[in-house]
Design an enzyme around this catalytic site. Sequence first.
Site, PDB file in Angstrom:
ATOM      1  CG  ASP A  11    -111.684 -31.956   0.917  1.00 19.00           C
ATOM      2  OD1 ASP A  11    -112.533 -32.640   0.318  1.00 19.00           O
ATOM      3  OD2 ASP A  11    -110.461 -32.171   0.843  1.00 19.00           O
ATOM      4  CE1 TYR A 228    -102.350 -32.428   6.828  1.00 22.44           C
ATOM      5  CE2 TYR A 228    -102.416 -34.712   6.088  1.00 22.44           C
ATOM      6  CZ  TYR A 228    -102.456 -33.357   5.810  1.00 22.44           C
ATOM      7  OH  TYR A 228    -102.612 -32.932   4.512  1.00 22.44           O
ATOM      8  CE  LYS A 231    -101.448 -28.105   6.041  1.00 18.71           C
ATOM      9  NZ  LYS A 231    -100.980 -27.201   7.077  1.00 18.71           N
TER      10      LYS A 231
END
Length: 365
Positions: A11, A228, A231
């Site tokens: 991404d 984090y 994903k």
Amino acid sequence: MKVTLSVIKADIGGYVGHSASHPDVLACADECLAKAKKEGLLIDYHVTKCGDDLELIMTHQKGVEDEKIHKLAWDTFIAGTEVAKKLKLYGAGQDLLSDAFSGNIKGMGPGVAEMEFEERKSEAIIIFMADKTSAGAWNLPLYRIFADPFNTIGLVIAPNMHAGFAFEVHDVKEHKKIILNAPEEIYDLLIFIGAPSRYAVKAVYSRATGDIAAVSSTQRLSHIAGRYVGKDDPVCIVRCQSQFPAVGEVLEPFSLPHLVEGWMRGSHHGPLMPVAVQDATPSRFDGPPRVVAVGFQLAEGRLVGPCDMFADKSFDAAREKANEIAEYMRRHGPFEPHRLPLEEMEYTTMPQVAEKLAARFINLD
Ligand code: F6R
Ligand code: MG
Ligand code: MG
């Protein structure tokens, strides 16, 4: 002829938000890979997308984990990031966790699934790509494809599949692996792969021939970065037909939109909806999670295709079911099991909130 199939994804910027990919980024990637094909590094390639993920599908003869191929993918992501930055796309370069390429793209953010094999007389392959989920999402479908006779009748009636398949399972937290054989070890296998946030099926092998049948990306960005950072949105390559399950047996598990983790802020469970490439645009509550399947026949490494497998009408019911499940899950709002369990939230936004309130927690009598 020996061929390597490398699928490398990242991404590098979403449009709009985290929902889709911008055509200019895809065009830039196409240009980079076209040049590599012209120069002879690649036999062939196909650039596609799933949600906000840019997917590079490449064939060559350099074997897996080849530095030149990984560098090509890295440079392509860097070039695409420049385009994304100019357009101020969302999270431009988000999956590139390092400033400089260090020989192997694994561990640097992008997801990688690669296999090398002797190209068969007719080599049918399907590449699955998902958005708003993570590596373990393939566990259930891979189990059903390669170990469940209620899904794959070939396991029962095709003599070249009757010996079963071997599953290579990775413990993504402890960095360990184990090989478990189906059918005789399926109960042991299920104990582990039924916990997909920790154990992921990395590869599957035919026990009759030893040939590689499937391989997936198992990178966990949060484990690499220690926090984090988005994903992992995994990919998976599956070889089909003959000594492997038929195309229809490989697609069949996706008729059930099973629950996966990764929806909204990487913190929610939701149904995995099988869609055509053009419909892989997760928008409702940044989802629900999507999976696309592109099929190719290989011809001396040339990618004959793609054939958009989930564009088929027979997956309409699965999509409807996914929307129904999504609606049901959403009604739970911030409650588990829509929201991920606490241990998983550790890798999302939970730590900051916990830290802020730590001093206000007092001991019970
Ligand atoms: C889920 C996902 C999105 C983002 C969300 C917040 O995997 O990618 O749901 O987590 O849109 O994004 P940021 O934190 O970038 O504003
Ligand atoms: Mg994104
Ligand atoms: Mg994504």
